[in-house]
Design an enzyme around this catalytic site. Structure first.
Site, short mmCIF file in Angstrom:
data_model
loop_
_atom_site.label_atom_id
_atom_site.label_comp_id
_atom_site.label_asym_id
_atom_site.label_seq_id
_atom_site.Cartn_x
_atom_site.Cartn_y
_atom_site.Cartn_z
N GLY A 232 -24.94 -73.18 -4.17
CA GLY A 232 -25.92 -72.20 -4.60
C GLY A 232 -26.71 -71.59 -3.46
CE1 TYR A 233 -30.67 -71.37 2.02
CE2 TYR A 233 -28.82 -72.15 3.32
CZ TYR A 233 -30.05 -71.53 3.25
OH TYR A 233 -30.66 -71.07 4.39
CB SER A 234 -23.51 -70.66 0.76
OG SER A 234 -23.60 -71.59 1.81
CB SER B 43 -28.87 -67.66 -3.78
OG SER B 43 -29.25 -68.70 -2.90
CE LYS B 44 -31.20 -66.90 3.19
NZ LYS B 44 -32.50 -66.18 3.41
#
Length: 343
Positions: free
Chosen positions: A156-158, A160-161
């Site tokens: 999710g971090y990758s 969304s960023k």
């Protein structure tokens, strides 16, 4: 940073600073606090967005003008009025299972602040992204900005960023220049992110090397990132992304050991095979998915992808177009940590 770091940073930048007033999101975070120190030290007025009384106090002590608000609530156009530069450093950096909150902050929040900045008449924006927009769990070896984003992200971090970066770059226009910086493994004095997590892992007995930890990693000292942001405001081409680092990569084990040793901690020699860690991470993601996030494991594929394989960056584009070069070496940064001096 220390007097030496401040002097080095000042010497690395032009005497003429083209921005008089900068708006900053994420001002009370690790990167934000150091950006305030950097720009206030350069004689530039900084307006920092804060969400709490505590954050308001922190940025005020650093010399910025706190503005109480939220990137997801209300219109920040009035708060940005009179600013000619904007640095978007706010983000949800959690490496656990993807959440709707993370998507809102990183994606919807980025869209909201870009729209507000454009309406406020701001002419130059630096959006702080990450090398993790390319992370899949496979090694990233000496990658440059020509490498396309993957179809499937590590987590999710990758995801969304990467979406936030696309939103930022799509906002670029002749009268609204947007530049993206992608640092890797930000570290140094005043670190409230990576180093405390490593310290806790060692002290709790949970620390272990993955596959021996011999793979290479790029790193970015906070002083170097601050200079890169200033260079991007001055020289960055709108619509472009730039990798930022300390220069040549270093073995992950060597660097992390050095970081811990500055705190008088000796990391364990224990090592876990990469295949075992990868399997545990994949199972953890599956459990989180099946349970709709009610059950989470301590290791995710996102955290595996950013810490278990080589990630080395080619910063040639930043050197050429931003005239960027590191102003503090790893050894100088480690010596700052060893000294234990306070800001």
């Amino acid at each position: 940073m220390t007097d030496r770091s401040i002097a080095a940073a000042a010497a690395a930048t032009d005497n003429h600073v083209p921005y008089r007033r900068i708006f900053l999101t994420g001002g009370s975070g690790y990167v934000g606090r150091n950006l305030i120190r950097h720009f206030v030290g350069r004689g530039i007025e900084v307006v920092a967005l804060v969400r709490s009384e505590r954050s308001e106090h922190v940025v005020g002590l650093l010399g910025a003008h706190p503005y109480r608000g939220d990137i997801l609530v209300g219109d920040l156009t009035a708060a940005m009025s009179g600013c000619d530069g904007f640095i978007h450093a706010a983000a949800d950096t959690d490496h656990g299972p993807a959440t709707n909150r993370q998507r809102q902050v990183n994606e919807y929040g980025t869209r909201a602040v870009m729209e507000a900045a454009r309406a406020a008449g701001i002419r130059k924006v630096v959006h702080l992204s990450t090398e993790s927009v390319l992370a899949t769990g496979k090694p990233l070896v000496n990658v440059d900005e020509t490498m396309p984003m993957p179809h499937k992200f590590a987590g999710g971090y990758s995801r969304s960023k990467a979406a936030a970066e696309r939103i930022a770059l799509e906002s670029d226009a002749p009268e609204f220049s947007v530049v993206v910086l992608r640092p890797r493994f930000v570290w140094g004095r005043d670190d409230t992110t990576a180093l405390p997590a490593l310290i806790e892992a060692v002290r709790s007995g949970k620390f272990a090397w993955i596959g021996g930890g011999t793979y290479l990693t790029s790193t970015t000292h906070i002083a170097n990132l601050c200079v890169a942001v200033e260079r991007a405001l001055e020289r960055g081409r709108g619509g472009e992304a730039y990798f930022i680092s300390d220069g040549m990569p270093v073995p992950f084990r060597t660097f992390v050991s050095s970081l811990l040793e500055t705190q008088r901690l000796i990391p364990t020699g224990k090592s876990v095979p990469r295949s075992v860690v990868g399997t545990i991470a994949a199972i953890g993601d599956l459990i989180a998915l099946v349970s709709a996030g009610r059950i989470t494991m301590p290791l995710t594929w996102q955290s595996y992808a950013t810490s278990a394989v080589e990630i080395s960056l080619d910063i040639g584009k930043a050197r050429r177009e931003l005239a960027y070069s590191p102003v503090i070496s790893r050894e100088q940064g480690l010596e700052e940590l060893r000294s234990g001096q306070h800001w």
